[in-house]
Design a protein around this motif. Structure first.
Motif, short mmCIF file in Angstrom:
data_model
loop_
_atom_site.label_atom_id
_atom_site.label_comp_id
_atom_site.label_asym_id
_atom_site.label_seq_id
_atom_site.Cartn_x
_atom_site.Cartn_y
_atom_site.Cartn_z
N VAL A 22 1.56 9.03 5.84
CA VAL A 22 2.07 8.07 4.57
C VAL A 22 3.46 8.51 4.53
O VAL A 22 3.96 9.35 4.27
CB VAL A 22 1.30 8.31 3.59
N ALA A 26 5.46 5.78 -0.18
CA ALA A 26 4.02 5.62 -0.43
C ALA A 26 3.35 6.40 -1.50
O ALA A 26 2.60 6.25 -2.18
CB ALA A 26 3.06 5.29 0.68
N ASP A 34 -2.68 4.11 -4.36
CA ASP A 34 -2.70 4.75 -3.10
C ASP A 34 -3.73 5.17 -2.29
O ASP A 34 -4.76 5.72 -2.80
CB ASP A 34 -2.06 6.00 -3.54
N ILE A 241 -0.48 1.38 5.41
CA ILE A 241 0.25 2.53 4.94
C ILE A 241 -0.15 3.91 5.59
O ILE A 241 0.49 4.91 5.89
CB ILE A 241 -0.28 2.58 3.53
#
Length: 464
Positions: A22, A26, A34, A241
């Motif tokens: 990540v 992020a 998340d 992500i």
């Protein structure tokens, strides 16, 4: 408390390394946004559970409105049961190709959206058949609905495997099954009441009232479609992500593998077909049975008819854990089939309160699913599992389609007592197949009835 939170996050995120890819930015995302955090994954789990709610809710709408469908559409029981048969027909084939379409053609995201659309369109066509007083249109709607229904369940499981790996996966599957059964239960107890409210609003009963009721019931399918769209967005976002891959069903279908299936596996197929033939068609016709034989009101008949699903919602995960801890799968299947036989005999030949028999049926139904389906994995190598499970689901749907029509014919010509005798015969065949499976497994020195301890020892001695 902090340690527990870290442990839970590690469990659901697949370990601390899940967030290693990540980007720094992020990490500043709120927990709910998340993909590596527990809160976000619980949101995804909720959407996964709701994904199948509409499909399961609408599957048994004919059962909840059996009296109204037959009266308003002026059809007999044989034609009424075609609504279940037409759902099963496409899944005789799609059980083999649903996973292929998700893996190779659409991808999990588009596959889920497309199958959700089939469910929605099918329910709308089904409702329009009522509005326009065209039973053939209702049959077409159930066929389209069936194309999406079973394949949507495959997509739902694929999402679960993609987001939740490891020990928590069984819990996730259990929660998904529980939500599915809640959908069926809500339908059984809501649709009759909804029909009466619309009847009061329109001033009369008839095909128009039926069609409007079915259309409103289809709102649950739109809920499932919305969940599919949101899941697709969240899965695509998580891929960017976390650099995760799209989920795969893991199904490898080779029809040529069928020739290698062993006798115990064929016996499991027979148990499956004969057992479920005495459960789902019975529930499809159960509401009127409880009204006619036991004098129940419409609402009470719906409640007792739904008890099988009510019980299976909490008991399926519990029985799954029980079978995991004890092993002895054949013995548990034997207990489930014998309990189902006793349940149908009580319903056929006694006037005892049907809540007793139906509660017993609910427990047996939950136990059988937990003990029977895993046995396939003990009999075939991993590369043939997709074919074996696909074939098992295929002949199950073929059996349900044929038995549904046959059950309607028996009920129209002979009545409920003969129908119950027919279901008892089906369960008896299933019981005979279980006994044969026990004897064959024992004679071949098979592992189907090993205890959990014996299976663990077998794994240690043969790690491959």
């Amino acid at each position: 408390m902090a340690e527990e939170d870290e442990e839970a996050r590690a469990l659901l995120a697949g370990g601390p390394e899940a967030g290693s890819g990540v980007p720094g930015g992020a990490r500043a995302l709120p927990a709910l946004c998340d993909p590596s955090r527990l809160a976000h994954r619980l949101l995804v789990l909720l959407l996964m559970c709701l994904l199948g709610f509409g499909s399961y809710f609408c599957y048994d709408i004919p059962a909840a409105l059996q009296t109204h469908v037959k009266r308003d559409m002026q059809v007999n029981t044989t034609k009424f049961m075609l609504l279940y048969a037409w759902y099963s027909w496409p899944n005789v084939v799609l059980c083999f190709f649903g996973g292929f379409l998700i893996d190779r053609v659409f991808g999990i995201r588009w596959g889920t959206i497309i199958f959700s659309c089939f469910v929605c369109i099918g329910q709308v066509i089904f409702a329009l058949g009522g509005i326009f007083n065209a039973f053939w249109l209702m049959e077409l709607g159930r066929f389209v609905f069936g194309i999406g229904g079973e394949s949507l369940a495959v997509a739902q499981n694929t999402y679960a495997v993609s987001w939740f790996k490891g020990k928590e996966l069984n819990l996730v599957f259990g929660l998904q099954l529980s939500m599915a059964r809640i959908g069926s239960t809500v339908n059984m107890n809501l649709m009759g009441w909804l029909y009466s409210k619309i009847e009061t609003s329109l001033g009369s009963s008839g095909h128009m009232t039926l069609g409007v009721t079915l259309m409103i019931g289809g709102i649950t399918c739109i809920l499932s479609l919305i969940c599919a769209l949101v899941l697709a967005y969240l899965d695509l976002r998580a891929e960017k992500i976390l650099h995760k891959e799209q989920g795969k069903t893991g199904e490898v279908i080779k029809l040529t593998d069928i020739k290698d299936f062993s006798l115990p596996l064929w016996l499991i197929f027979i148990i499956c077909v004969c057992y479920y033939a005495a459960v789902f068609p019975f529930i499809g016709l159960g509401k009127v049975f409880f009204s006619e034989k036991f004098g129940f009101s419409s609402q009470s008949a719906s409640a007792v008819n739904s008890i099988v699903y009510i019980i299976s919602a909490p008991m399926s995960p519990i029985f799954g854990l029980l079978v995991d801890k004890t092993g002895k799968n054949i013995i548990w299947v034997l207990c489930a089939v014998a309990a189902t036989l006793l349940s149908h005999m009580m319903l056929a030949f006694t006037l005892w309160n049907p809540w007793i028999a139906m509660s017993l049926l609910g427990l047996a139904y939950s136990l059988l699913a937990c003990a029977l389906w895993p046995m396939v994995a003990f009999l075939v190598p991993e590369h043939q599992l997709g074919t074996a499970y696909g074939f098992m689901q295929s002949i199950q749907n073929l059996g349900l389609a044929v038995i549904s029509i046959f059950a309607g014919l028996i009920l129209d010509s002979r009545g409920y007592l003969f129908l119950e005798v027919f279901f008892i015969a089906c369960v008896s065949l299933s019981l005979l197949a279980v006994i044969c499976l026990y004897l064959v497994n024992h004679g071949q020195g098979g592992n189907l009835n090993y205890s959990a301890k014996q299976r663990e020892e077998m794994k240690l001695s043969d790690p491959e």
